[in-house]
Scaffold this motif. Structure first.
Motif, PDB file in Angstrom:
ATOM      1  N   GLY A 195       0.842  -1.209   0.000  1.00  0.00           N
ATOM      2  CA  GLY A 195       0.000   0.000   0.000  1.00  0.00           C
ATOM      3  C   GLY A 195       0.870   1.249   0.000  1.00  0.00           C
ATOM      4  N   SER A 209      -6.057   5.172  -3.328  1.00  0.00           N
ATOM      5  CA  SER A 209      -7.105   4.269  -3.782  1.00  0.00           C
ATOM      6  C   SER A 209      -7.452   4.580  -5.250  1.00  0.00           C
ATOM      7  CB  SER A 209      -8.330   4.439  -2.875  1.00  0.00           C
ATOM      8  OG  SER A 209      -9.365   3.616  -3.295  1.00  0.00           O
ATOM      9  N   ILE A 249      -2.365  -9.392  -3.547  1.00  0.00           N
ATOM     10  CA  ILE A 249      -1.133 -10.208  -3.480  1.00  0.00           C
ATOM     11  C   ILE A 249      -1.461 -11.667  -3.832  1.00  0.00           C
ATOM     12  CG2 ILE A 249       0.874 -10.852  -2.093  1.00  0.00           C
ATOM     13  CD1 ILE A 249       0.524  -7.791  -2.552  1.00  0.00           C
TER      14      ILE A 249
HETATM   15  O1   DC Z   1      -3.168  -0.543   2.514  1.00  0.00           O
HETATM   16  P1   DC Z   1      -3.225   0.980   2.273  1.00  0.00           P
HETATM   17  O2   DC Z   1      -4.388   1.644   2.922  1.00  0.00           O
HETATM   18  O3   DC Z   1      -1.919   1.620   2.651  1.00  0.00           O
HETATM   19  O4   DC Z   1      -3.379   1.115   0.669  1.00  0.00           O
HETATM   20  C1   DC Z   1      -3.576   2.358   0.052  1.00  0.00           C
HETATM   21  C2   DC Z   1      -4.367   2.157  -1.248  1.00  0.00           C
HETATM   22  O5   DC Z   1      -3.552   1.490  -2.204  1.00  0.00           O
HETATM   23  C3   DC Z   1      -5.626   1.308  -1.107  1.00  0.00           C
HETATM   24  O6   DC Z   1      -6.800   2.090  -1.002  1.00  0.00           O
HETATM   25  C4   DC Z   1      -5.680   0.494  -2.372  1.00  0.00           C
HETATM   26  C5   DC Z   1      -4.315   0.534  -2.926  1.00  0.00           C
HETATM   27  N1   DC Z   1      -3.633  -0.761  -2.893  1.00  0.00           N
HETATM   28  C6   DC Z   1      -3.826  -1.607  -3.957  1.00  0.00           C
HETATM   29  O7   DC Z   1      -4.611  -1.308  -4.841  1.00  0.00           O
HETATM   30  N2   DC Z   1      -3.151  -2.780  -4.033  1.00  0.00           N
HETATM   31  C7   DC Z   1      -2.301  -3.138  -3.066  1.00  0.00           C
HETATM   32  N3   DC Z   1      -1.631  -4.290  -3.174  1.00  0.00           N
HETATM   33  C8   DC Z   1      -2.113  -2.296  -1.944  1.00  0.00           C
HETATM   34  C9   DC Z   1      -2.805  -1.111  -1.879  1.00  0.00           C
END
Ligand code: DC
Length: 334
Positions: free
Chosen positions: A147, A210, A242
């Motif tokens: 993230g 996001s 993931i």
């Molecule tokens: O986990 P986080 O709140 O720090 O993530 C921030 C944004 O990044 C979350 O709203 C969606 C995106 N994100 C994503 O699309 N894919 C990921 N593997 C991690 C985060």
């Protein structure tokens, strides 16, 4: 001289199983360390006290290791020790790094040697990053907060006033200098020379992350970086995709979630501790909006992989979640 360690376990205390286990273990050690007959000086075995039907040294001779000194001894009966375990130390001529080999039930003895990936996906505020960090520390492997990478892309876009449109985002991604650096075991996120690890936690960056993470050009670049990091060492990765997209073959997959009210309360506590003013109702709305964005986007939406274990943390403490996940990992390894 090289000293190479290894261990394995057997199902039953009988000559047949001990012979097969020793042949497999020594074969793997020779293969992974490119050993030839001339290299091996001696092989020392120990066996747990519940293995009394055959000497591992004799099993080694049966397997053709007649060109070196062989020796077996009995281990003390330690309470809680891995049952039916054969340990080995191979001394070999030559220099260079030794590749230790831990097989079957013994693989869990040295998690630091086995390259594994633990995927922890879930929505915002589910507690997955706290759990992932703790889990990685306990397993003594790397923690990658994916993230943070999307947040850094968002911060770069916000900083430049880059519109959230395909062409502009693509252009930004073609020149973004985003790096993940580990200092004292902690992940630091850099944009150029600037450590942005704190800045990316700002509330306005959350929503922007996001949004920007929905662009395929952003995801492709971030996923390539994540795969490279995961290919180089064992790690726990937390994110949204993931288990489904980044590492669909990860050995251990978990989908960590909690109800929206619990998640808003947790995020609120985190932000309040950092000195931000908190409006719980607004936070919950934002979390729900991010959930919608993250799970309805076309490219790699937030989704539980079919083979991911669901963990609802609404009524669980962090300790309980970490223990539950560790137990599952242990069961799979055993
Ligand atoms: O986990 P986080 O709140 O720090 O993530 C921030 C944004 O990044 C979350 O709203 C969606 C995106 N994100 C994503 O699309 N894919 C990921 N593997 C991690 C985060």
């Amino acid at each position: 001289m090289r000293a190479i360690r290894g261990a394995t376990t057997v199902e039953r205390d009988c000559a047949e199983d001990i012979r097969a286990a020793v042949a497999e273990l020594l074969g793997k050690i020779a293969e992974e360390n490119a050993l030839s007959e001339e290299d091996i000086v001696c092989i020392l075995f120990s066996g747990t006290a519940d293995l009394v039907s055959y000497y591992p040294a004799r099993a080694a001779r049966d397997a053709g290791y007649t060109f070196c000194a062989l020796y077996s001894s009995l281990e003390p009966q330690i309470e809680g020790a891995l049952p039916r375990c054969i340990r080995v130390l191979v001394l070999a001529e030559g220099s260079g790094r030794s590749h230790h080999v831990y097989l079957r039930g013994a693989a869990g003895l040295r998690m630091d040697l086995k390259k594994i990936a633990v995927a922890l996906d879930g929505p915002s505020g589910s507690g997955k990053s706290t759990v992932a960090k703790r889990l990685a520390a306990e397993l003594d492997i790397l923690y990658l907060d994916t993230g943070a990478m999307y947040r850094a892309c968002a911060l770069a876009a916000l900083g430049e006033g880059c519109p959230f449109e395909e062409d502009a985002v693509q252009e930004l991604m073609s020149r973004i200098d985003l790096r993940i650096v580990y200092r004292g075991g902690a992940q630091h996120t850099f944009l150029g020379d600037r450590d942005v690890s704190e800045e990316i936690r700002r509330p306005e960056v959350s929503m922007a992350a996001s949004k920007i993470s929905a662009f395929p050009c952003v995801r492709e670049k971030m996923v390539a970086m994540q795969r490279k990091i995961a290919s180089e060492q064992s790690c726990v990765l937390d994110g949204r995709d993931i288990g489904t997209a980044v590492l669909p073959d990860a050995e251990y997959k978990f989908f960590v979630t909690a109800d929206a009210a619990t998640r808003a309360a947790r995020r609120g506590k985190e932000l309040a501790e950092k000195g931000y003013a908190v409006d719980l109702k607004k936070l919950r709305e934002e979390i729900e909006e991010r959930d919608r964005n993250d799970s309805t986007r076309a490219h790699s939406p937030l989704r539980r992989a079919e083979d991911a274990v669901l963990v609802d943390t609404s009524d669980m403490t962090v300790d309980e979640v970490v223990a539950a996940i560790r137990k599952k990992i242990g069961e799979k390894l055993g």
